[in-house]
Design an enzyme around this catalytic site. Structure first.
Site, PDB file in Angstrom:
ATOM      1  N   ASP A 181      -6.232 -11.579  -8.654  1.00 51.36           N
ATOM      2  CA  ASP A 181      -5.303 -11.757  -9.635  1.00 51.36           C
ATOM      3  C   ASP A 181      -5.471 -10.916 -11.053  1.00 51.36           C
ATOM      4  OD1 ASP A 181      -3.248 -12.672 -11.459  1.00 51.36           O
ATOM      5  OD2 ASP A 181      -3.416 -14.805 -10.743  1.00 51.36           O
TER       6      ASP A 181
ATOM      7  N   LYS B 167       6.836  -0.086 -13.355  1.00 52.84           N
ATOM      8  CA  LYS B 167       8.105  -0.890 -13.180  1.00 52.84           C
ATOM      9  C   LYS B 167       8.462  -1.834 -14.455  1.00 52.84           C
ATOM     10  CE  LYS B 167       8.614  -3.599  -9.632  1.00 52.84           C
ATOM     11  NZ  LYS B 167       8.569  -3.898  -8.151  1.00 52.84           N
TER      12      LYS B 167
ATOM     13  N   ASP C 121      -4.369  -5.689  -6.032  1.00 52.42           N
ATOM     14  CA  ASP C 121      -3.143  -6.687  -6.089  1.00 52.42           C
ATOM     15  C   ASP C 121      -3.813  -8.043  -5.846  1.00 52.42           C
ATOM     16  OD1 ASP C 121       0.002  -6.049  -5.086  1.00 52.42           O
ATOM     17  OD2 ASP C 121      -0.776  -7.975  -4.975  1.00 52.42           O
TER      18      ASP C 121
ATOM     19  N   GLY D 101       0.710  -1.364   0.044  1.00 56.32           N
ATOM     20  CA  GLY D 101      -0.113  -0.044   0.126  1.00 56.32           C
ATOM     21  C   GLY D 101       0.702   1.232  -0.040  1.00 56.32           C
TER      22      GLY D 101
ATOM     23  N   TRP E 187       2.405   2.882  -2.157  1.00 55.55           N
ATOM     24  CA  TRP E 187       1.955   3.758  -3.404  1.00 55.55           C
ATOM     25  C   TRP E 187       0.764   4.313  -3.239  1.00 55.55           C
ATOM     26  CZ3 TRP E 187       4.045   2.843  -8.992  1.00 55.55           C
ATOM     27  CH2 TRP E 187       5.532   2.609  -8.962  1.00 55.55           C
TER      28      TRP E 187
ATOM     29  N   ASP F 222       3.341  -1.082 -10.269  1.00 58.02           N
ATOM     30  CA  ASP F 222       4.465  -1.769  -9.575  1.00 58.02           C
ATOM     31  C   ASP F 222       4.434  -3.172  -9.525  1.00 58.02           C
ATOM     32  OD1 ASP F 222       6.847  -0.970  -8.333  1.00 58.02           O
ATOM     33  OD2 ASP F 222       6.200  -1.448  -6.243  1.00 58.02           O
TER      34      ASP F 222
END
Length: 210
Positions: free
Chosen positions: A97, A162, A81, A61, A63, A122
């Site tokens: 997912d 990322k 997530d 959490g 970000w 990320d």
């Protein structure tokens, strides 16, 4: 086994002496990753009040917490997530997912028809330590994030992701350049030097791909 033990000990020593870990603990942030994002957001002035922001790969959490801290009580922050995440004030979270169509559909339903100003990703796979396995998994997640931004990011919006440098990286950045007016590669100070991670930032989403 002894080597693994030494490696674990070295990681723990680095982790607890890490200035960004100490800063996160002192400021009540959930992870040191919050400071990677802080640098990236401030450098490119990506956030404004009332924005709609999506955070893919959000747990634990850091970000989402950083975004909410910067935009205050305005706008929306939607996070997703595969790992569960304790609630954060002002953050709408879906546990699931991202690779599963049903989860993506549920997340899109949460979003509604609201266009997104900023998509953050990320996401990273569980590392096996084998580059030939980890890199394709990472690039698959990156492709899914890019597709999401294609479908939900408004024209002129920004996409920050990322990536691991390696096979598929250059092609991915080329794909981003077809979609965004400006694409930059960043390595924030809080990224560990030996990490292959970098962040690709696309700004000014085009109405039509080149």
């Amino acid at each position: 086994m002894a080597t693994r033990s030494k490696s674990s000990q070295r990681w723990l020593k680095e982790h607890f002496s890490d200035p960004f870990v100490k800063k996160a603990q002192a400021e009540g942030m959930r992870s040191r990753a919050a400071y990677k994002l802080e640098e990236l957001l401030e450098r490119d002035r990506l956030l404004k009040p009332h924005m709609v922001v999506v955070d893919l790969g959000a747990a634990p959490g850091g970000w989402s917490q950083q975004v909410r801290r910067q935009i205050g009580d305005t706008g929306r922050v939607l996070a997703l997530d595969i790992l569960d995440m304790p609630p954060l004030a002002g953050v709408e979270f879906l546990h699931g997912d991202f690779r599963e169509e049903a989860v993506l559909s549920q997340f899109e339903a949460m979003l509604g028809d609201q266009p997104v100003d900023l998509v953050l990703s990320d996401m990273a796979p569980n590392k096996s330590g084998v580059g030939a396995v980890d890199q394709p998994r990472m690039m698959h997640l990156a492709e899914l994030a890019l597709d999401f931004a294609d479908n939900h990011l408004k024209t002129g919006g920004a996409f920050l992701i990322k990536l691991f440098q390696g096979e598929g990286f250059d092609d991915y950045v080329r794909d981003m350049r077809r979609r965004y007016d400006k694409v930059s590669i960043r390595k924030p100070e809080a990224s560990r030097k030996r990490s292959p991670e970098v962040y690709a930032l696309g700004q000014g989403k085009r109405a039509h791909m080149k």
